[in-house]
Motif scaffolding. Structure first.
Motif, PDB file in Angstrom:
ATOM      1  N   GLU A  46       3.175   2.084   9.892  1.00 19.50           N
ATOM      2  CA  GLU A  46       3.909   2.552   8.562  1.00 19.50           C
ATOM      3  C   GLU A  46       4.859   1.560   7.844  1.00 19.50           C
ATOM      4  OE1 GLU A  46       5.402   6.676   8.972  1.00 19.50           O
ATOM      5  OE2 GLU A  46       4.986   6.629  11.120  1.00 19.50           O
ATOM      6  N   LEU A  49       3.292   0.287   4.867  1.00 19.79           N
ATOM      7  CA  LEU A  49       3.458   1.498   3.806  1.00 19.79           C
ATOM      8  C   LEU A  49       4.632   1.565   3.332  1.00 19.79           C
ATOM      9  CD1 LEU A  49       1.254   3.931   5.732  1.00 19.79           C
ATOM     10  CD2 LEU A  49       0.405   2.705   3.583  1.00 19.79           C
ATOM     11  N   PHE A  50       5.636   0.953   3.869  1.00 21.52           N
ATOM     12  CA  PHE A  50       7.023   1.384   3.369  1.00 21.52           C
ATOM     13  C   PHE A  50       7.420   0.876   2.001  1.00 21.52           C
ATOM     14  CE2 PHE A  50      11.483   0.029   2.629  1.00 21.52           C
ATOM     15  CZ  PHE A  50      12.170   1.031   3.094  1.00 21.52           C
ATOM     16  N   TYR A  52       5.247   1.493  -0.523  1.00 20.64           N
ATOM     17  CA  TYR A  52       4.717   2.475  -1.228  1.00 20.64           C
ATOM     18  C   TYR A  52       5.484   3.865  -0.932  1.00 20.64           C
ATOM     19  CZ  TYR A  52       1.211  -1.238  -1.276  1.00 20.64           C
ATOM     20  OH  TYR A  52       0.584  -2.278  -1.488  1.00 20.64           O
ATOM     21  N   LYS A  53       6.460   3.860  -0.502  1.00 19.09           N
ATOM     22  CA  LYS A  53       7.130   5.252  -0.122  1.00 19.09           C
ATOM     23  C   LYS A  53       8.027   5.751  -1.250  1.00 19.09           C
ATOM     24  CE  LYS A  53       9.963   7.475   3.428  1.00 19.09           C
ATOM     25  NZ  LYS A  53      10.728   7.040   4.849  1.00 19.09           N
ATOM     26  N   GLN A  54       8.619   5.000  -2.104  1.00 19.57           N
ATOM     27  CA  GLN A  54       9.498   5.565  -3.062  1.00 19.57           C
ATOM     28  C   GLN A  54       8.618   5.710  -4.571  1.00 19.57           C
ATOM     29  OE1 GLN A  54      12.473   6.812  -2.225  1.00 19.57           O
ATOM     30  NE2 GLN A  54      12.268   5.836  -0.089  1.00 19.57           N
ATOM     31  N   ARG A 137      -0.236  10.331   8.840  1.00 19.18           N
ATOM     32  CA  ARG A 137       0.841   9.348   8.562  1.00 19.18           C
ATOM     33  C   ARG A 137       0.484   8.631   7.297  1.00 19.18           C
ATOM     34  NH1 ARG A 137       0.891   5.562  13.390  1.00 19.18           N
ATOM     35  NH2 ARG A 137      -1.231   5.935  13.330  1.00 19.18           N
ATOM     36  N   TYR A 141       1.324   8.540   1.401  1.00 18.20           N
ATOM     37  CA  TYR A 141       1.266   7.513   0.227  1.00 18.20           C
ATOM     38  C   TYR A 141      -0.029   7.569  -0.475  1.00 18.20           C
ATOM     39  CZ  TYR A 141       4.485   6.170   3.802  1.00 18.20           C
ATOM     40  OH  TYR A 141       5.688   6.087   4.926  1.00 18.20           O
TER      41      TYR A 141
END
Length: 210
Positions: A46, A49-50, A52-54, A137, A141
């Motif tokens: 993850e 992927l951080f 792409y979180k917002q 998870r 995204y």
């Protein structure tokens, strides 16, 4: 003096040669060779992927279609268009489920095993995409939209990063048999913060555009 030292020099040379030969032989022993590791799917992180979180400020529009031998674009109304962040996890999935040339009955790429039953790659992608979305998870995204009858699509509020755009077109529109085939269209995209990308062409590699 030189004559008396010649046997000693010869002995030293033989000793050095012997050490080198011993080291070389030891290096080739099976126990001293690192075993070749079979490629394994990387773990989903993850942390990758951080970014792409917002919600972002970028937008993109384009057209997804397949190329036909007549040069016409084969489109499908409602064809799903997937926007997938590129991470080691999704790159492995993409290389094995999308970018390959054939797959086996298990949904993975066909190997040298003669027992494997080759299938069209589109069949495997049809199974691989739901499997990717089923990863809880990763699901937050992933983005998906649908193409209109002319194959055009839109994405908004996208964070910066690298993405795969993947669309499986099945039974495209057209009156001729060649224009009713199925296929996979994809594109790799680098998106900067706040960038507005338009007129993207997402198609299969028959048109040499991917």
């Amino acid at each position: 003096m030189l004559l008396r030292n010649q046997p000693l020099c010869a002995a030293v040379i033989l000793l050095i040669v012997g050490i080198l030969l011993f080291d070389r032989a030891g290096a080739t022993e099976p126990g001293n060779v690192s075993p070749a590791m079979a490629p394994q799917p990387p773990a989903l992180s993850e942390k990758d992927l951080f970014p792409y979180k917002q919600k972002g400020r970028s937008t993109l529009t384009g057209q997804v279609f397949l190329g036909s031998s007549s040069g016409k674009a084969i489109t499908q109304a409602g064809a799903p268009v997937h926007l997938i962040p590129i991470t080691p996890y999704t790159r492995y999935w993409f290389d094995h489920a999308v970018r390959g040339t054939s797959c086996s009955a298990t949904g993975s790429l066909a190997s040298t095993d003669t027992a494997a039953v080759p299938r069209p790659l589109t069949d495997c992608v049809q199974e691989a995409l739901p499997q990717l979305r089923a990863e809880k998870r990763l699901a937050p995204y992933l983005r998906m939209t649908r193409a209109n009858p002319t194959g055009h699509f839109w994405f908004t509020k996208i964070p910066a990063g690298r993405y795969y755009i993947v669309s499986l077109i099945q039974g495209g529109s057209g009156t001729h048999q060649e224009e009713e085939s199925s296929g996979l269209a994809w594109l790799v995209l680098d998106l900067e913060a706040g960038e507005k990308v338009s007129n993207l062409v997402v198609t299969d590699c028959k048109t040499n555009l991917c």
